[in-house]
Enzyme design. Structure first.
Site, PDB file in Angstrom:
ATOM      1  N   ASP A   8       0.421  -1.545  -0.224  1.00  0.00           N
ATOM      2  CA  ASP A   8       0.329  -0.099  -0.134  1.00  0.00           C
ATOM      3  C   ASP A   8       0.718   0.977   0.133  1.00  0.00           C
ATOM      4  OD1 ASP A   8       0.824   0.103   2.705  1.00  0.00           O
ATOM      5  OD2 ASP A   8      -0.562   0.318   3.724  1.00  0.00           O
ATOM      6  N   HIS A   9       0.006   2.810   0.332  1.00  0.00           N
ATOM      7  CA  HIS A   9       1.242   3.568  -0.173  1.00  0.00           C
ATOM      8  C   HIS A   9       1.983   3.842   1.280  1.00  0.00           C
ATOM      9  CE1 HIS A   9      -2.517   3.804   2.825  1.00  0.00           C
ATOM     10  NE2 HIS A   9      -1.386   4.828   3.855  1.00  0.00           N
ATOM     11  N   CYS A  65       3.081  -3.364   4.110  1.00  0.00           N
ATOM     12  CA  CYS A  65       2.186  -2.341   4.327  1.00  0.00           C
ATOM     13  C   CYS A  65       3.032  -1.259   5.629  1.00  0.00           C
ATOM     14  CB  CYS A  65       0.506  -2.725   4.324  1.00  0.00           C
ATOM     15  SG  CYS A  65       0.479  -3.679   6.085  1.00  0.00           S
ATOM     16  N   GLY A  66       2.280  -0.623   5.976  1.00  0.00           N
ATOM     17  CA  GLY A  66       2.592  -0.340   7.195  1.00  0.00           C
ATOM     18  C   GLY A  66       3.044  -1.404   8.772  1.00  0.00           C
ATOM     19  N   THR A  67       1.728  -1.950   9.400  1.00  0.00           N
ATOM     20  CA  THR A  67       2.342  -3.282   9.925  1.00  0.00           C
ATOM     21  C   THR A  67       2.486  -4.542   9.840  1.00  0.00           C
ATOM     22  OG1 THR A  67       0.120  -3.604  10.353  1.00  0.00           O
ATOM     23  CG2 THR A  67       0.923  -1.798  11.391  1.00  0.00           C
ATOM     24  N   GLY A  68       2.017  -4.525   7.756  1.00  0.00           N
ATOM     25  CA  GLY A  68       2.204  -6.207   7.714  1.00  0.00           C
ATOM     26  C   GLY A  68       0.660  -6.196   8.145  1.00  0.00           C
ATOM     27  N   GLY A  70      -2.460  -5.679   7.863  1.00  0.00           N
ATOM     28  CA  GLY A  70      -3.701  -5.612   6.724  1.00  0.00           C
ATOM     29  C   GLY A  70      -3.021  -6.684   6.095  1.00  0.00           C
ATOM     30  N   MET A  71      -1.427  -6.980   5.255  1.00  0.00           N
ATOM     31  CA  MET A  71      -1.701  -7.437   3.671  1.00  0.00           C
ATOM     32  C   MET A  71      -1.880  -8.834   4.115  1.00  0.00           C
ATOM     33  SD  MET A  71      -0.631  -6.293   1.380  1.00  0.00           S
ATOM     34  CE  MET A  71      -0.132  -4.333   0.729  1.00  0.00           C
ATOM     35  N   HIS A  98       9.892 -23.006   9.006  1.00  0.00           N
ATOM     36  CA  HIS A  98       8.708 -23.830   9.829  1.00  0.00           C
ATOM     37  C   HIS A  98       7.191 -23.578   8.665  1.00  0.00           C
ATOM     38  CE1 HIS A  98      11.058 -24.202  13.928  1.00  0.00           C
ATOM     39  NE2 HIS A  98      11.687 -25.105  12.949  1.00  0.00           N
ATOM     40  N   ARG A 132       6.924 -32.166  11.138  1.00  0.00           N
ATOM     41  CA  ARG A 132       6.380 -31.919  11.911  1.00  0.00           C
ATOM     42  C   ARG A 132       5.586 -30.528  11.571  1.00  0.00           C
ATOM     43  NH1 ARG A 132      11.157 -30.725  14.096  1.00  0.00           N
ATOM     44  NH2 ARG A 132      11.182 -29.099  15.751  1.00  0.00           N
ATOM     45  N   HIS A 133       6.416 -29.839  10.607  1.00  0.00           N
ATOM     46  CA  HIS A 133       5.584 -29.322   9.758  1.00  0.00           C
ATOM     47  C   HIS A 133       5.039 -29.284   9.369  1.00  0.00           C
ATOM     48  CE1 HIS A 133       8.419 -26.919  12.520  1.00  0.00           C
ATOM     49  NE2 HIS A 133       9.717 -27.811  12.503  1.00  0.00           N
TER      50      HIS A 133
HETATM   51  C1  RB5 Z   1      -2.243   2.817   6.429  1.00  0.00           C
HETATM   52  O1  RB5 Z   1      -1.825   3.944   7.013  1.00  0.00           O
HETATM   53  C2  RB5 Z   1      -2.080   1.523   7.049  1.00  0.00           C
HETATM   54  O2  RB5 Z   1      -2.988   1.310   7.745  1.00  0.00           O
HETATM   55  C3  RB5 Z   1      -1.725   0.185   6.970  1.00  0.00           C
HETATM   56  O3  RB5 Z   1       0.229   0.268   5.710  1.00  0.00           O
HETATM   57  C4  RB5 Z   1      -0.958  -1.370   7.408  1.00  0.00           C
HETATM   58  O4  RB5 Z   1      -0.770  -1.049   8.009  1.00  0.00           O
HETATM   59  C5  RB5 Z   1      -2.317  -2.519   7.903  1.00  0.00           C
HETATM   60  O5  RB5 Z   1      -2.660  -3.643   8.333  1.00  0.00           O
END
Ligand code: RB5
Length: 142
Positions: A8-9, A65-68, A70-71, A98, A132-133
């Site tokens: 994403d952005h 993405c920002g935190t990973g 959402g993806m 694993h 096992r994995h």
């Molecule tokens: C975007 O602001 C942020 O929400 C997105 O990149 C991500 O972190 C969502 O999980």
């Protein structure tokens, strides 16, 4: 290897640099966007990447993405996808060894680019351990 990549952005800078890195290493890269810094919705890019992994259009995927989260949450709605979030080299190793993650998910706002590229390299060279994995992976589908 043919690798699909999306962000994403929040992930466009890392994505652009990773594409250059991967092409430089001889991989074919398919870019599923976004390529704009405008605010966007991660599922719009995660779903096309996931479909490409499921269909075999690409061998593996990388999503940013920002935190990973959402993806990862979106990608893991697809039966043929095991998307694993990594934040250091050891986790990038284990998510392949694993969990046999076929998509590596990176949290752009919480790791340096240097760490991101190190994790990609580690994930690509690590083999799945099986045994096992594999038994555990077989129990994942509901
Ligand atoms: C975007 O602001 C942020 O929400 C997105 O990149 C991500 O972190 C969502 O999980």
């Amino acid at each position: 290897m043919k690798i699909g990549i999306c962000s994403d952005h929040a992930g466009i800078e890392y994505k652009a640099k990773l594409i250059s890195y991967l092409v430089g290493k001889g991989h074919e890269v398919v870019n599923f966007g976004t390529d704009s810094s405008d605010s966007c919705d991660y599922p719009d890019f995660a779903h096309p990447l996931a479909s490409a992994v499921e269909s075999g259009e690409v061998d593996k995927g990388i999503a940013i993405c920002g935190t990973g989260n959402g993806m990862a949450i979106t990608l893991n709605h697809h039966r043929g996808v095991r998307a694993g979030l990594a934040w250091n080299t050891a986790v990038a190793h284990l998510v392949k060894e694993h969990n046999n993650a076929n998509v590596l998910v990176l949290p752009a706002r919480f790791v340096s680019y240097r760490m991101a590229v190190t994790m990609v390299r580690e994930w690509l060279v690590t083999d799945f351990a099986g045994g096992r994995h594999q038994r555990r992976i077989d129990k994942i589908p509901v």
